[in-house]
Design a protein around this motif. Structure first.
Motif, PDB file in Angstrom:
ATOM      1  N   HIS A  69      10.498  10.226  -2.241  1.00 17.13           N
ATOM      2  CA  HIS A  69       9.527   9.431  -1.508  1.00 17.13           C
ATOM      3  C   HIS A  69      10.191   8.354  -0.666  1.00 17.13           C
ATOM      4  O   HIS A  69      11.398   8.103  -0.777  1.00 17.13           O
ATOM      5  CB  HIS A  69       8.516   8.798  -2.476  1.00 17.13           C
ATOM      6  N   VAL A  70       9.388   7.734   0.173  1.00 13.88           N
ATOM      7  CA  VAL A  70       9.837   6.633   1.019  1.00 13.88           C
ATOM      8  C   VAL A  70       9.546   5.321   0.309  1.00 13.88           C
ATOM      9  O   VAL A  70       8.402   5.051  -0.073  1.00 13.88           O
ATOM     10  CB  VAL A  70       9.107   6.624   2.382  1.00 13.88           C
ATOM     11  N   THR A  71      10.570   4.524   0.106  1.00 11.16           N
ATOM     12  CA  THR A  71      10.366   3.175  -0.400  1.00 11.16           C
ATOM     13  C   THR A  71      10.991   2.189   0.577  1.00 11.16           C
ATOM     14  O   THR A  71      11.917   2.527   1.320  1.00 11.16           O
ATOM     15  CB  THR A  71      10.983   2.975  -1.799  1.00 11.16           C
ATOM     16  N   LEU A  72      10.480   0.996   0.578  1.00 13.72           N
ATOM     17  CA  LEU A  72      10.957  -0.065   1.452  1.00 13.72           C
ATOM     18  C   LEU A  72      11.463  -1.208   0.598  1.00 13.72           C
ATOM     19  O   LEU A  72      10.919  -1.472  -0.484  1.00 13.72           O
ATOM     20  CB  LEU A  72       9.816  -0.581   2.341  1.00 13.72           C
ATOM     21  N   ASP A  73      12.506  -1.880   1.067  1.00 14.61           N
ATOM     22  CA  ASP A  73      12.823  -3.135   0.397  1.00 14.61           C
ATOM     23  C   ASP A  73      12.193  -4.273   1.194  1.00 14.61           C
ATOM     24  O   ASP A  73      11.577  -4.059   2.252  1.00 14.61           O
ATOM     25  CB  ASP A  73      14.330  -3.316   0.206  1.00 14.61           C
ATOM     26  N   LEU A  74      12.323  -5.474   0.702  1.00 15.92           N
ATOM     27  CA  LEU A  74      11.616  -6.594   1.308  1.00 15.92           C
ATOM     28  C   LEU A  74      12.209  -7.015   2.647  1.00 15.92           C
ATOM     29  O   LEU A  74      11.618  -7.816   3.370  1.00 15.92           O
ATOM     30  CB  LEU A  74      11.591  -7.768   0.336  1.00 15.92           C
TER      31      LEU A  74
ATOM     32  N   GLY B  68       0.828  -1.198   0.000  1.00 18.15           N
ATOM     33  CA  GLY B  68       0.000   0.000   0.000  1.00 18.15           C
ATOM     34  C   GLY B  68       0.864   1.249   0.000  1.00 18.15           C
ATOM     35  O   GLY B  68       2.066   1.216   0.319  1.00 18.15           O
ATOM     36  N   LYS B  69       0.265   2.352  -0.375  1.00 14.26           N
ATOM     37  CA  LYS B  69       0.997   3.615  -0.477  1.00 14.26           C
ATOM     38  C   LYS B  69       0.112   4.779  -0.033  1.00 14.26           C
ATOM     39  O   LYS B  69      -1.101   4.783  -0.296  1.00 14.26           O
ATOM     40  CB  LYS B  69       1.451   3.835  -1.925  1.00 14.26           C
ATOM     41  N   LEU B  70       0.724   5.734   0.627  1.00 16.35           N
ATOM     42  CA  LEU B  70       0.048   6.985   0.974  1.00 16.35           C
ATOM     43  C   LEU B  70       0.665   8.119   0.170  1.00 16.35           C
ATOM     44  O   LEU B  70       1.885   8.330   0.211  1.00 16.35           O
ATOM     45  CB  LEU B  70       0.181   7.276   2.472  1.00 16.35           C
ATOM     46  N   ILE B  71      -0.165   8.812  -0.590  1.00 19.83           N
ATOM     47  CA  ILE B  71       0.260  10.026  -1.291  1.00 19.83           C
ATOM     48  C   ILE B  71      -0.233  11.193  -0.436  1.00 19.83           C
ATOM     49  O   ILE B  71      -1.434  11.297  -0.157  1.00 19.83           O
ATOM     50  CB  ILE B  71      -0.322  10.108  -2.705  1.00 19.83           C
ATOM     51  N   VAL B  72       0.675  12.066  -0.009  1.00 16.78           N
ATOM     52  CA  VAL B  72       0.335  13.017   1.045  1.00 16.78           C
ATOM     53  C   VAL B  72       0.424  14.468   0.574  1.00 16.78           C
ATOM     54  O   VAL B  72       1.261  14.828  -0.255  1.00 16.78           O
ATOM     55  CB  VAL B  72       1.252  12.818   2.265  1.00 16.78           C
ATOM     56  N   ALA B  73      -0.481  15.267   1.114  1.00 18.53           N
ATOM     57  CA  ALA B  73      -0.419  16.725   1.004  1.00 18.53           C
ATOM     58  C   ALA B  73       0.005  17.253   2.365  1.00 18.53           C
ATOM     59  O   ALA B  73      -0.660  16.993   3.373  1.00 18.53           O
ATOM     60  CB  ALA B  73      -1.769  17.297   0.596  1.00 18.53           C
ATOM     61  N   THR B  74       1.101  17.972   2.417  1.00 21.11           N
ATOM     62  CA  THR B  74       1.624  18.459   3.691  1.00 21.11           C
ATOM     63  C   THR B  74       1.166  19.875   4.008  1.00 21.11           C
ATOM     64  O   THR B  74       1.499  20.406   5.063  1.00 21.11           O
ATOM     65  CB  THR B  74       3.160  18.403   3.692  1.00 21.11           C
ATOM     66  N   SER B  75       0.401  20.473   3.105  1.00 20.65           N
ATOM     67  CA  SER B  75      -0.177  21.793   3.347  1.00 20.65           C
ATOM     68  C   SER B  75      -1.512  21.869   2.629  1.00 20.65           C
ATOM     69  O   SER B  75      -1.760  21.108   1.681  1.00 20.65           O
ATOM     70  CB  SER B  75       0.755  22.901   2.844  1.00 20.65           C
ATOM     71  N   PRO B  76      -2.405  22.766   3.033  1.00 22.28           N
ATOM     72  CA  PRO B  76      -3.719  22.862   2.373  1.00 22.28           C
ATOM     73  C   PRO B  76      -3.629  23.118   0.882  1.00 22.28           C
ATOM     74  O   PRO B  76      -4.511  22.696   0.128  1.00 22.28           O
ATOM     75  CB  PRO B  76      -4.385  24.028   3.115  1.00 22.28           C
ATOM     76  N   SER B  77      -2.564  23.791   0.439  1.00 22.82           N
ATOM     77  CA  SER B  77      -2.443  24.102  -0.992  1.00 22.82           C
ATOM     78  C   SER B  77      -2.293  22.853  -1.844  1.00 22.82           C
ATOM     79  O   SER B  77      -2.534  22.879  -3.049  1.00 22.82           O
ATOM     80  CB  SER B  77      -1.246  25.041  -1.224  1.00 22.82           C
ATOM     81  N   GLY B  78      -1.885  21.734  -1.233  1.00 19.07           N
ATOM     82  CA  GLY B  78      -1.703  20.512  -2.001  1.00 19.07           C
ATOM     83  C   GLY B  78      -2.949  19.668  -2.132  1.00 19.07           C
ATOM     84  O   GLY B  78      -2.973  18.721  -2.941  1.00 19.07           O
TER      85      GLY B  78
ATOM     86  N   LYS C 128      14.454   3.554   2.131  1.00 18.96           N
ATOM     87  CA  LYS C 128      15.212   4.384   1.185  1.00 18.96           C
ATOM     88  C   LYS C 128      14.393   5.634   0.879  1.00 18.96           C
ATOM     89  O   LYS C 128      13.166   5.593   0.834  1.00 18.96           O
ATOM     90  CB  LYS C 128      15.484   3.616  -0.105  1.00 18.96           C
ATOM     91  N   PHE C 129      15.100   6.733   0.646  1.00 18.43           N
ATOM     92  CA  PHE C 129      14.473   7.978   0.226  1.00 18.43           C
ATOM     93  C   PHE C 129      15.022   8.368  -1.144  1.00 18.43           C
ATOM     94  O   PHE C 129      16.227   8.336  -1.378  1.00 18.43           O
ATOM     95  CB  PHE C 129      14.770   9.106   1.224  1.00 18.43           C
ATOM     96  N   GLY C 130      14.138   8.737  -2.061  1.00 19.36           N
ATOM     97  CA  GLY C 130      14.568   9.161  -3.380  1.00 19.36           C
ATOM     98  C   GLY C 130      13.526   8.780  -4.420  1.00 19.36           C
ATOM     99  O   GLY C 130      12.462   8.248  -4.077  1.00 19.36           O
ATOM    100  N   PRO C 131      13.846   9.020  -5.679  1.00 20.39           N
ATOM    101  CA  PRO C 131      15.031   9.742  -6.129  1.00 20.39           C
ATOM    102  C   PRO C 131      14.754  11.237  -6.263  1.00 20.39           C
ATOM    103  O   PRO C 131      13.603  11.657  -6.388  1.00 20.39           O
ATOM    104  CB  PRO C 131      15.278   9.124  -7.512  1.00 20.39           C
TER     105      PRO C 131
ATOM    106  N   LEU D 247       4.617   2.621   1.620  1.00 20.65           N
ATOM    107  CA  LEU D 247       5.285   3.622   0.791  1.00 20.65           C
ATOM    108  C   LEU D 247       4.666   4.981   1.074  1.00 20.65           C
ATOM    109  O   LEU D 247       3.448   5.102   1.195  1.00 20.65           O
ATOM    110  CB  LEU D 247       5.134   3.269  -0.687  1.00 20.65           C
ATOM    111  N   ILE D 248       5.497   6.009   1.181  1.00 22.87           N
ATOM    112  CA  ILE D 248       5.027   7.371   1.424  1.00 22.87           C
ATOM    113  C   ILE D 248       5.517   8.242   0.270  1.00 22.87           C
ATOM    114  O   ILE D 248       6.731   8.352   0.046  1.00 22.87           O
ATOM    115  CB  ILE D 248       5.537   7.945   2.749  1.00 22.87           C
ATOM    116  N   TYR D 249       4.572   8.848  -0.438  1.00 24.39           N
ATOM    117  CA  TYR D 249       4.910   9.679  -1.587  1.00 24.39           C
ATOM    118  C   TYR D 249       4.386  11.096  -1.371  1.00 24.39           C
ATOM    119  O   TYR D 249       3.213  11.280  -1.034  1.00 24.39           O
ATOM    120  CB  TYR D 249       4.273   9.136  -2.864  1.00 24.39           C
ATOM    121  N   PRO D 250       5.229  12.108  -1.590  1.00 21.17           N
ATOM    122  CA  PRO D 250       4.715  13.475  -1.659  1.00 21.17           C
ATOM    123  C   PRO D 250       4.017  13.687  -2.997  1.00 21.17           C
ATOM    124  O   PRO D 250       3.905  12.759  -3.805  1.00 21.17           O
ATOM    125  CB  PRO D 250       5.989  14.325  -1.545  1.00 21.17           C
ATOM    126  N   LEU D 251       3.568  14.895  -3.244  1.00 22.29           N
ATOM    127  CA  LEU D 251       2.969  15.198  -4.547  1.00 22.29           C
ATOM    128  C   LEU D 251       4.040  15.187  -5.630  1.00 22.29           C
ATOM    129  O   LEU D 251       5.204  15.509  -5.359  1.00 22.29           O
ATOM    130  CB  LEU D 251       2.273  16.556  -4.495  1.00 22.29           C
TER     131      LEU D 251
END
Length: 480
Positions: A312-317, A118-128, A322-325, A299-303
């Protein structure tokens, strides 16, 4: 060992009596083959597997590297994408959704390590928040199911270290062990008779009649051992004599970062106007250290940002974070260095200074000194800086009728117009630019006029997710 492998590994000594498919002209062996795939990345391997298993074709895969999957396929986030980001009715969107389903099914059946995190795509401010809404609408049009809105507090209950005001939960996103996937696909292809020849570089080709098979023009591929490029002509200045000429019925140019270089060197039939522009985005990854347990389970993804999906945040098994790219637009290489994959994959530790503030927008507890250099990759693109995934490239008022079609303009329509333009001998550059707006380009003989050739350009994310669907599409679209 097949005659073609013997020919690639020796400069001299092959005679026409060694196999019914081999002839020698001016000291260069020439062999007729059925199907050639250039490039043994995940897409090339998937194509070879589909052709060999489903199409029952006799497939030869050539790669300049000493093993498979050494380029973009091994330098990415290893994420299984759901199909959220891509323009509706685009080939990229359709192949991602189809490829996702095929990939989960295949990995489950073959025991390939993967996880539907699963993944979360996040808005960190109201403008997003409006941008999240646009992604939700796009995902719905693309047939992505299960996506739902979360308030910041609800998202934080799922991921206590996360900070955001709103989020989209994508339950269909996940991760996969890309090496294990490629190894399994390769095994399937070899079991069906495909041959993989490494350290073998296609340096060009020409279209000509083949006296040994038919009078109709066919593509002749020029092949050398990779070491020839390194030892004899590392700078690509002098012409290189091929050690082997292959005459295939089908060629799939899946050379990734070198796809443009291969296409440019196929003379005698390839119309330069059909080759899309090439852009390259270098991205670095940093790993999280000095932590007892991973701060996130999803997984955590910004806009999305210009040229990518954000740091973004990715995980290995194994649970490593990991953060990137990030995105660094770079110049492409000359042809020979491109064949040899001479891109800079080093990670400057000082780039971490740019990562910390981006990551802390959604992970404020990140401590100084926790980021360590991981790895880097280069993404091949056919759209450049400030050209978002839905953008069209500007064109002249003379093409105003196309402009009024707007967002309803489909890639299939543009491809048909491009074919008609080529046949009429007109200026085709506008149609190539329009196809670039879809960030994915597959061209067959009806587009560029070269018999039996399929060119794949801009196969970046979600290429891993889409790989099996791309193979399926090529077979259905170009092998009728």
């Amino acid at each position: 060992m097949r005659a073609v492998t013997r020919a690639v590994l020796t400069k001299r000594g092959i005679t026409s009596g060694s196999t019914t498919n081999v002839a020698v002209s001016d000291g260069v062996a020439k062999e007729r083959v059925d199907a050639v795939v250039i490039g043994a990345g995940v897409v090339g391997i998937a194509v070879a597997r589909h052709l060999a298993v489903e199409g029952r074709r006799d497939v030869l895969v050539l790669d300049s590297a000493p093993s498979f999957g050494t380029g973009t396929s091994s330098r990415n986030s290893q994420v299984i994408h759901a199909g959220i980001y891509y323009p509706s009715d685009s080939l990229k969107a359709r192949l991602c959704v189809r490829g996702r389903d095929l990939l989960y099914e295949y990995c489950s059946a073959r025991g390939i390590p993967h996880s539907q995190t699963g993944k979360l795509i996040v808005a960190t401010s109201p403008s997003g928040i409006p941008k999240l809404g646009q992604l939700m609408d796009r995902a719905s049009l693309n047939g992505v199911v299960g996506l739902r809105w979360l308030d910041g507090s609800e998202a934080q209950r799922m991921e206590p270290n996360l900070q955001c005001v709103k989020a989209l939960l994508s339950p269909l996103s996940g991760i996969v062990d890309s090496h294990s996937l490629m190894l399994s696909l390769l095994g399937d292809a070899e079991s069906a008779g495909a041959t993989f020849s490494y350290n073998s570089t296609v340096i060009g080709g020409h279209v000509a009649g083949d006296d040994s098979s038919s009078s109709s023009p066919s593509l002749h591929l020029h092949v050398v051992q990779t070491r020839v490029l390194e030892e004899e002509d590392p700078d690509g200045e002098a012409p290189i004599r091929p050690e082997l000429v292959l005459v295939p019925r089908l060629v799939v140019n899946s050379a990734g970062l070198a796809a443009w270089a291969v296409a440019r060197r196929l003379s005698g039939g390839l119309d330069g106007a059909t080759v899309p522009p090439a852009y390259f985005a270098r991205g670095c990854y940093f790993t999280l250290s000095n932590t007892r347990s991973p701060p996130f389970s999803r997984l955590i993804y910004p806009l999305p940002e210009d040229g990518g999906l954000g740091v973004h945040v990715t995980l290995d098994l194994d649970g490593q974070v990991k953060f990137g790219p990030d995105v660094e637009w770079i110049h492409g290489l000359d042809d020979i260095p491109s064949f040899l994959n001479k891109y800079d994959y080093s990670v400057d530790p000082n780039r971490a200074g740019r990562f910390y503030p981006e990551i802390r927008k959604y992970y404020p507890a990140l401590k100084d000194g926790c980021l360590e250099p991981g790895y880097a990759g280069v993404r091949p693109k056919i759209s450049g800086p400030r050209q978002s995934s839905g953008d069209f490239v500007d064109f002249s008022p003379a093409n105003e009728s196309l402009h009024t079609v707007g967002e309803k303009l489909s890639s299939n329509f543009v491809a048909k117009e491009l074919c008609a333009c080529i046949q009429s001998g007109g200026d085709c550059s506008i149609y190539v630019q329009l196809l670039s707006a879809w960030h994915l380009c597959m061209q067959g003989e009806d587009t560029h006029g070269v018999p039996g050739l399929v060119n794949l350009y801009g196969i970046e994310s979600p290429g891993l997710t889409s790989s099996m669907a791309i193979a399926e599409h090529i077979a259905a679209r170009f092998l009728k």
